[in-house]
Design an enzyme around this catalytic site. Structure first.
Site, short mmCIF file in Angstrom:
data_model
loop_
_atom_site.label_atom_id
_atom_site.label_comp_id
_atom_site.label_asym_id
_atom_site.label_seq_id
_atom_site.Cartn_x
_atom_site.Cartn_y
_atom_site.Cartn_z
N LYS A 28 0.88 -1.18 0.00
CA LYS A 28 0.00 0.00 0.00
C LYS A 28 0.91 1.22 0.00
O LYS A 28 2.06 1.15 0.42
CB LYS A 28 -0.85 -0.01 1.28
N GLY A 43 -22.53 6.02 4.47
CA GLY A 43 -21.64 6.47 3.41
C GLY A 43 -22.16 6.12 2.03
O GLY A 43 -22.29 4.94 1.69
N GLY A 52 -20.77 6.99 -0.96
CA GLY A 52 -19.72 7.40 -1.90
C GLY A 52 -19.70 6.49 -3.12
O GLY A 52 -20.72 5.93 -3.52
N VAL A 77 -18.62 3.49 -3.62
CA VAL A 77 -19.11 2.12 -3.41
C VAL A 77 -20.52 2.13 -2.80
O VAL A 77 -21.41 1.40 -3.23
CB VAL A 77 -18.16 1.32 -2.50
N TYR A 99 -23.09 4.07 -2.82
CA TYR A 99 -24.28 4.34 -3.64
C TYR A 99 -24.60 3.16 -4.57
O TYR A 99 -25.75 2.75 -4.69
CB TYR A 99 -24.15 5.65 -4.44
P1 NAD Z 1 -15.74 7.63 -1.14
O1 NAD Z 1 -14.76 8.63 -0.62
O2 NAD Z 1 -16.21 7.70 -2.54
O3 NAD Z 1 -17.06 7.60 -0.23
C1 NAD Z 1 -17.06 7.75 1.15
C2 NAD Z 1 -18.39 8.42 1.49
O4 NAD Z 1 -18.51 8.44 2.91
C3 NAD Z 1 -18.48 9.87 1.03
O5 NAD Z 1 -19.71 10.07 0.36
C4 NAD Z 1 -18.40 10.68 2.32
O6 NAD Z 1 -19.13 11.89 2.25
C5 NAD Z 1 -19.00 9.72 3.30
N1 NAD Z 1 -18.62 9.96 4.70
C6 NAD Z 1 -17.47 10.44 5.21
N2 NAD Z 1 -17.53 10.51 6.54
C7 NAD Z 1 -18.75 10.05 6.90
C8 NAD Z 1 -19.41 9.85 8.13
N3 NAD Z 1 -18.85 10.17 9.29
N4 NAD Z 1 -20.67 9.33 8.12
C9 NAD Z 1 -21.28 9.03 6.96
N5 NAD Z 1 -20.69 9.19 5.75
C10 NAD Z 1 -19.46 9.69 5.72
O7 NAD Z 1 -15.04 6.20 -0.84
P2 NAD Z 1 -15.39 4.79 -1.48
O8 NAD Z 1 -14.47 4.53 -2.61
O9 NAD Z 1 -16.86 4.66 -1.66
O10 NAD Z 1 -14.91 3.83 -0.29
C11 NAD Z 1 -15.67 3.70 0.89
C12 NAD Z 1 -14.93 2.79 1.85
O11 NAD Z 1 -14.73 1.52 1.22
C13 NAD Z 1 -13.53 3.26 2.27
O12 NAD Z 1 -13.29 2.84 3.60
C14 NAD Z 1 -12.60 2.52 1.32
O13 NAD Z 1 -11.31 2.34 1.88
C15 NAD Z 1 -13.33 1.20 1.20
N6 NAD Z 1 -13.04 0.45 -0.03
C16 NAD Z 1 -13.30 1.02 -1.24
C17 NAD Z 1 -13.03 0.30 -2.39
C18 NAD Z 1 -13.33 0.86 -3.76
O14 NAD Z 1 -13.39 0.07 -4.73
N7 NAD Z 1 -13.57 2.15 -3.90
C19 NAD Z 1 -12.48 -0.99 -2.31
C20 NAD Z 1 -12.24 -1.55 -1.04
C21 NAD Z 1 -12.54 -0.81 0.08
#
Ligand code: NAD
Length: 343
Positions: A80, A177, A179, A181, A183
């Site tokens: 990472k 959340g 975001g 993922v 949505y």
């Molecule tokens: P993202 O940044 O697109 O979405 C995160 C969302 O959480 C945002 O909409 C943000 O406004 C919201 N948020 C932040 N603080 C918050 C709180 N206190 N309460 C409620 N909502 C809050 O990130 P993502 O890519 O959707 O990833 C989400 C999680 O999944 C992260 O922990 C990431 O490490 C993990 N993850 C993502 C992927 C991927 O493919 N994107 C893969 C494995 C793990």
């Protein structure tokens, strides 16, 4: 600060501290274990409050990638990287080019990709300096839809294991959340007939979920105490902790966030309360599985492999119940066994 005795150091093969004065780059690249293949794990950009916080994050995430990749059946080791900085104000072409050169200097020991705070276009800039980037535009692309699919199937596996049903109609899920993922996950759940209770900081996403998916919106700190079947953490890590566990009404914790348990003992508390926990790095492996098809991209093959998360979780749930261990411990043991068999 202690490095070799750090709790997440765990015999990391290499940790590289990078600075590039001209662009302002400050990054740490951690390569945990390359037994299964070159280390692969995304790059996170975050305004860490201290160097200790950044080191802690990169070591913990890198070690997690070793286990995630092994259990997902990928020929990847774990690594990472983190860039210390604010993704809203500190990005530049020079910064990502300098990052790309640092990754290139490792000669293929580690491949980077996007994570929190990083976009595909940042990765494309770094890629101009090195071939050792994954999740490229026009190839596997955005991993989020695949992470969401895997998480959806993980929720289905947990419901199947705990309730003996395949049907999500009427199942209530609290999604924290919305975001990239979160949505997509809500869309899957809505199509399957589940009821959604959601929270986010982003008002626009909340309105979208209300309007299109019939979701009920609650305040940020109310999400834990909702009368739901499933709590799906899809925002931050460490949301399973001493403050939140007593509030949980859900009997299943299954979401995409990384590092959901604040400490390992929180896995034991969930087990003792009869709450079924889908280990984070197992349920959220869909994105990295999709990325693993990068070289000769085939969406159908990627999806077929993501779908295996369902059975892997059923196996973990059954082994945990038989042994009395937590699901998180069982997942770690299964991953370690795969790595040991390949040494
Ligand atoms: P993202 O940044 O697109 O979405 C995160 C969302 O959480 C945002 O909409 C943000 O406004 C919201 N948020 C932040 N603080 C918050 C709180 N206190 N309460 C409620 N909502 C809050 O990130 P993502 O890519 O959707 O990833 C989400 C999680 O999944 C992260 O922990 C990431 O490490 C993990 N993850 C993502 C992927 C991927 O493919 N994107 C893969 C494995 C793990």
């Amino acid at each position: 600060m202690a490095i070799f005795s750090h709790p997440s150091y765990d015999n990391h093969e290499k940790v590289l501290f990078v600075t590039d004065e001209a662009s302002g780059l400050k990054a740490i690249v951690a390569v945990h274990d390359t037994t299964m293949g070159p280390a692969v794990g995304g790059c996170r950009m975050w305004p860490y409050a201290s160097d200790e916080e950044a080191v802690n994050d990169v070591l913990r995430l890198s070690r997690g990638m070793t286990y995630k990749n092994a259990l997902a059946g990928l020929e990847f080791g774990g690594g990472k990287s983190v860039i210390i900085g604010d993704p809203r104000s500190d990005k530049s072409e020079a910064l990502f080019r300098a990052f790309g050169r640092a990754i290139d200097a490792l000669g293929g020991l580690y491949y980077s990709a996007e994570d929190v705070g990083i976009t595909t276009s940042d990765i494309m800039i770094a890629h101009q300096e090195t071939p050792y980037m994954m999740g490229l535009e026009g190839k596997s692309g955005d991993p989020s839809p695949y992470t969401a699919l895997g998480t959806f199937l993980g929720i289905k596996a947990a419901i199947k294991y705990q309730r003996g049903i395949d049907d999500l109609r009427g199942i209530k899920v609290a999604v924290q959340g919305l975001g990239h993922v979160g949505y997509y996950l809500c869309e899957h759940l809505h199509r399957a007939g589940a009821e959604l209770i959601v929270c986010d900081l982003n008002q626009q996403q909340l309105e979208r979920a209300q309007q299109h998916l019939g979701a009920t919106v609650v305040d940020l700190d109310e999400i834990y105490s909702q009368d739901v079947d499933v709590y799906a953490p899809c925002a931050l890590g460490a949301t399973i902790n001493d403050q939140t566990i007593p509030q949980l009404q859900a009997t299943i914790v299954a979401g995409c966030a990384n590092n959901q348990l604040a400490e390992a003992r929180h896995g034991e508390i969930l087990r003792d309360k009869g709450i079924l926990y889908a280990p984070d790095y197992v349920i959220n492996a869909g994105g990295i599985i999709n990325v693993s098809f990068e070289k000769d991209y085939n969406a159908d093959a990627a999806e077929a492999k993501v779908r295996k998360i369902y059975q892997t979780l059923l196996d973990i749930f059954a082994k945990a119940e038989q042994s009395g261990k937590t699901t998180a411990v069982v997942a770690d043991e299964m991953a370690r066994a795969i790595i040991a068999a390949n040494k």
